[in-house]
Design a protein around this motif. Structure first.
Motif, PDB file in Angstrom:
ATOM      1  N   ARG A 187      11.127  13.250   9.917  1.00 21.45           N
ATOM      2  CA  ARG A 187       9.862  13.767  10.442  1.00 21.45           C
ATOM      3  C   ARG A 187       9.813  13.621  11.965  1.00 21.45           C
ATOM      4  NH1 ARG A 187       5.820  10.671   6.478  1.00 21.45           N
ATOM      5  NH2 ARG A 187       7.608   9.281   6.422  1.00 21.45           N
ATOM      6  N   GLY A 188      10.364  12.513  12.444  1.00 23.60           N
ATOM      7  CA  GLY A 188      10.384  12.273  13.891  1.00 23.60           C
ATOM      8  C   GLY A 188      11.191  13.340  14.623  1.00 23.60           C
ATOM      9  N   MET A 189      12.325  13.735  14.040  1.00 22.44           N
ATOM     10  CA  MET A 189      13.171  14.773  14.648  1.00 22.44           C
ATOM     11  C   MET A 189      12.432  16.102  14.681  1.00 22.44           C
ATOM     12  SD  MET A 189      15.847  15.967  16.055  1.00 22.44           S
ATOM     13  CE  MET A 189      17.350  15.032  15.904  1.00 22.44           C
ATOM     14  N   LEU A 190      11.763  16.462  13.572  1.00 23.20           N
ATOM     15  CA  LEU A 190      11.024  17.723  13.521  1.00 23.20           C
ATOM     16  C   LEU A 190       9.884  17.716  14.539  1.00 23.20           C
ATOM     17  CD1 LEU A 190      10.374  20.497  12.469  1.00 23.20           C
ATOM     18  CD2 LEU A 190       9.239  19.470  10.495  1.00 23.20           C
ATOM     19  N   SER A 191       9.207  16.588  14.652  1.00 25.54           N
ATOM     20  CA  SER A 191       8.123  16.474  15.626  1.00 25.54           C
ATOM     21  C   SER A 191       8.645  16.674  17.044  1.00 25.54           C
ATOM     22  CB  SER A 191       7.450  15.104  15.502  1.00 25.54           C
ATOM     23  OG  SER A 191       6.412  14.991  16.449  1.00 25.54           O
ATOM     24  N   LYS A 192       9.810  16.086  17.347  1.00 25.41           N
ATOM     25  CA  LYS A 192      10.412  16.254  18.685  1.00 25.41           C
ATOM     26  C   LYS A 192      10.816  17.702  18.927  1.00 25.41           C
ATOM     27  CE  LYS A 192      12.208  11.632  19.608  1.00 25.41           C
ATOM     28  NZ  LYS A 192      13.408  10.811  19.792  1.00 25.41           N
ATOM     29  N   ILE A 193      11.337  18.389  17.883  1.00 23.10           N
ATOM     30  CA  ILE A 193      11.734  19.802  18.025  1.00 23.10           C
ATOM     31  C   ILE A 193      10.496  20.658  18.304  1.00 23.10           C
ATOM     32  CG2 ILE A 193      12.642  21.826  16.789  1.00 23.10           C
ATOM     33  CD1 ILE A 193      14.512  19.830  15.284  1.00 23.10           C
ATOM     34  N   GLU A 194       9.424  20.410  17.536  1.00 21.21           N
ATOM     35  CA  GLU A 194       8.202  21.203  17.708  1.00 21.21           C
ATOM     36  C   GLU A 194       7.583  20.991  19.088  1.00 21.21           C
ATOM     37  OE1 GLU A 194       5.279  20.799  14.656  1.00 21.21           O
ATOM     38  OE2 GLU A 194       6.519  21.796  13.138  1.00 21.21           O
ATOM     39  N   ASN A 195       7.746  19.793  19.639  1.00 24.07           N
ATOM     40  CA  ASN A 195       7.168  19.481  20.949  1.00 24.07           C
ATOM     41  C   ASN A 195       8.168  19.670  22.087  1.00 24.07           C
ATOM     42  OD1 ASN A 195       4.379  18.624  20.287  1.00 24.07           O
ATOM     43  ND2 ASN A 195       5.479  17.173  18.998  1.00 24.07           N
ATOM     44  N   SER A 196       9.271  20.355  21.792  1.00 25.11           N
ATOM     45  CA  SER A 196      10.353  20.659  22.743  1.00 25.11           C
ATOM     46  C   SER A 196      10.792  19.427  23.540  1.00 25.11           C
ATOM     47  CB  SER A 196       9.967  21.815  23.668  1.00 25.11           C
ATOM     48  OG  SER A 196       8.819  21.538  24.421  1.00 25.11           O
ATOM     49  N   GLN A 197      10.916  18.305  22.817  1.00 26.17           N
ATOM     50  CA  GLN A 197      11.380  17.064  23.444  1.00 26.17           C
ATOM     51  C   GLN A 197      12.861  16.829  23.213  1.00 26.17           C
ATOM     52  OE1 GLN A 197       8.726  14.264  21.609  1.00 26.17           O
ATOM     53  NE2 GLN A 197       7.076  14.635  23.080  1.00 26.17           N
ATOM     54  N   THR A 198      13.464  17.711  22.399  1.00 25.19           N
ATOM     55  CA  THR A 198      14.898  17.570  22.148  1.00 25.19           C
ATOM     56  C   THR A 198      15.516  18.925  21.835  1.00 25.19           C
ATOM     57  OG1 THR A 198      16.564  16.385  20.848  1.00 25.19           O
ATOM     58  CG2 THR A 198      14.636  17.135  19.653  1.00 25.19           C
ATOM     59  N   ALA A 199      16.781  19.065  22.182  1.00 26.27           N
ATOM     60  CA  ALA A 199      17.531  20.264  21.783  1.00 26.27           C
ATOM     61  C   ALA A 199      18.072  20.001  20.390  1.00 26.27           C
ATOM     62  CB  ALA A 199      18.659  20.526  22.762  1.00 26.27           C
ATOM     63  N   THR A 200      18.357  21.041  19.665  1.00 20.52           N
ATOM     64  CA  THR A 200      18.875  20.856  18.310  1.00 20.52           C
ATOM     65  C   THR A 200      20.016  21.828  18.040  1.00 20.52           C
ATOM     66  OG1 THR A 200      18.247  20.666  15.990  1.00 20.52           O
ATOM     67  CG2 THR A 200      17.224  22.439  17.228  1.00 20.52           C
ATOM     68  N   ASP A 238      17.021  26.401  29.313  1.00 23.89           N
ATOM     69  CA  ASP A 238      17.092  25.575  28.110  1.00 23.89           C
ATOM     70  C   ASP A 238      15.700  25.153  27.670  1.00 23.89           C
ATOM     71  OD1 ASP A 238      19.797  25.773  28.047  1.00 23.89           O
ATOM     72  OD2 ASP A 238      20.204  23.799  28.890  1.00 23.89           O
ATOM     73  N   ASN A 239      14.908  24.668  28.632  1.00 22.52           N
ATOM     74  CA  ASN A 239      13.557  24.224  28.299  1.00 22.52           C
ATOM     75  C   ASN A 239      12.720  25.368  27.741  1.00 22.52           C
ATOM     76  OD1 ASN A 239      14.139  21.639  29.124  1.00 22.52           O
ATOM     77  ND2 ASN A 239      13.271  21.889  31.168  1.00 22.52           N
ATOM     78  N   GLU A 240      12.912  26.565  28.295  1.00 26.40           N
ATOM     79  CA  GLU A 240      12.160  27.723  27.814  1.00 26.40           C
ATOM     80  C   GLU A 240      12.515  28.029  26.370  1.00 26.40           C
ATOM     81  OE1 GLU A 240      11.808  32.508  28.607  1.00 26.40           O
ATOM     82  OE2 GLU A 240      12.616  31.255  30.213  1.00 26.40           O
ATOM     83  N   LEU A 241      13.805  27.982  26.044  1.00 25.35           N
ATOM     84  CA  LEU A 241      14.251  28.238  24.675  1.00 25.35           C
ATOM     85  C   LEU A 241      13.731  27.159  23.736  1.00 25.35           C
ATOM     86  CD1 LEU A 241      15.802  29.821  22.581  1.00 25.35           C
ATOM     87  CD2 LEU A 241      17.895  28.642  23.299  1.00 25.35           C
ATOM     88  N   GLU A 242      13.816  25.883  24.169  1.00 31.01           N
ATOM     89  CA  GLU A 242      13.321  24.783  23.330  1.00 31.01           C
ATOM     90  C   GLU A 242      11.826  24.934  23.075  1.00 31.01           C
ATOM     91  OE1 GLU A 242      14.534  21.269  25.427  1.00 31.01           O
ATOM     92  OE2 GLU A 242      16.648  21.754  25.148  1.00 31.01           O
ATOM     93  N   ARG A 243      11.084  25.309  24.126  1.00 28.75           N
ATOM     94  CA  ARG A 243       9.633  25.507  23.960  1.00 28.75           C
ATOM     95  C   ARG A 243       9.346  26.643  22.990  1.00 28.75           C
ATOM     96  NH1 ARG A 243       9.293  24.460  29.344  1.00 28.75           N
ATOM     97  NH2 ARG A 243       9.356  26.658  29.887  1.00 28.75           N
ATOM     98  N   TYR A 244      10.089  27.743  23.157  1.00 26.06           N
ATOM     99  CA  TYR A 244       9.890  28.885  22.271  1.00 26.06           C
ATOM    100  C   TYR A 244      10.157  28.495  20.815  1.00 26.06           C
ATOM    101  CZ  TYR A 244      10.850  32.964  19.512  1.00 26.06           C
ATOM    102  OH  TYR A 244      10.840  33.872  18.480  1.00 26.06           O
ATOM    103  N   LEU A 245      11.310  27.829  20.572  1.00 22.79           N
ATOM    104  CA  LEU A 245      11.672  27.451  19.195  1.00 22.79           C
ATOM    105  C   LEU A 245      10.668  26.458  18.618  1.00 22.79           C
ATOM    106  CD1 LEU A 245      15.541  27.171  19.590  1.00 22.79           C
ATOM    107  CD2 LEU A 245      14.301  28.845  18.203  1.00 22.79           C
ATOM    108  N   GLY A 246      10.272  25.474  19.419  1.00 24.70           N
ATOM    109  CA  GLY A 246       9.291  24.487  18.953  1.00 24.70           C
ATOM    110  C   GLY A 246       7.985  25.150  18.540  1.00 24.70           C
TER     111      GLY A 246
END
Length: 199
Positions: free
Chosen positions: A41-54, A8-16
């Motif tokens: 903007r906060g949600m997008l920032s978290k997605i880019e930094n792989s801090q959240t799944a979406t 999961d973390n790998e996918l989140e990192r890749y997408l971010g």
């Protein structure tokens, strides 16, 4: 089946990383993309930094905001690592075969194939009008492709005049080899494909 958190973390990192790279490539700010996608903007920032799944829905909106399809966003994910063997011009392994001492050069263009040899691609050069013509017999199918010069090539009882652009495919068990060097220098590719045992 237990889920691997690292996957999961790998996918989140890749997408971010993919979203950030695309955003920066288009010269867009986080605010620009967030507004277009209808997320904070906060949600997008978290997605880019792989801090959240979406969700896929949010990813689809982000892809649209970046001007790409959802499938394009995933296209670089989980691609197998390459392992091609690159042999530079004139760097093929020189191989000694019958005829090598008589102006015939054999360059093996691929090697280290593991325990089972599947094929052998040679670049064969002949620059000496020697009268020594080796005859070969081996398992498998051989394919010749003429690059330069002219050669009369024998397979069994038949001979074939090969000129640049010509090809010849034949069973390797039948005796074969050069019959006459018509126009030097001669260069051709010889690729032998070996039979594999079923099962």
């Amino acid at each position: 089946m237990e889920k691997d958190i690292n996957d999961d973390n790998e996918l989140e990192r890749y997408l971010g990383n993919a979203i950030r790279d695309l955003r920066q490539k288009h010269g867009l700010t986080i605010a620009d993309v967030a507004e277009r996608a209808g997320i904070s903007r906060g949600m997008l920032s978290k997605i880019e930094n792989s801090q959240t799944a979406t969700s896929l829905d949010t990813l689809s909106k982000l892809a649209q905001a970046l001007g790409i399809s959802l499938s394009t966003l995933f296209k670089g994910y989980n691609i197998p690592e390459g392992g091609a063997q690159h042999v530079k011009n004139d760097k093929g392994m020189q191989v000694v075969r019958r005829g090598t001492k008589h102006g015939h050069t054999y360059q093996l263009l691929a090697y280290d194939q593991g325990p089972t040899k599947l094929f052998e691609p040679f670049l064969i050069s002949m620059d000496d009008a020697s009268e020594v013509f080796p005859t070969f017999e081996h398992p498998g199918t051989e394919f010749l492709y003429m690059l330069q010069g002219k050669i009369e090539y024998r397979h069994g009882q038949q001979t074939y005049l090969l000129e640049p652009g010509d090809s010849l495919t034949f069973r390797g068990e039948v005796p074969h080899g050069p019959e006459q060097l018509v126009e030097l220098p001669i260069r051709f590719l010889s690729i032998t494909i070996y039979p594999t045992s079923a099962g």
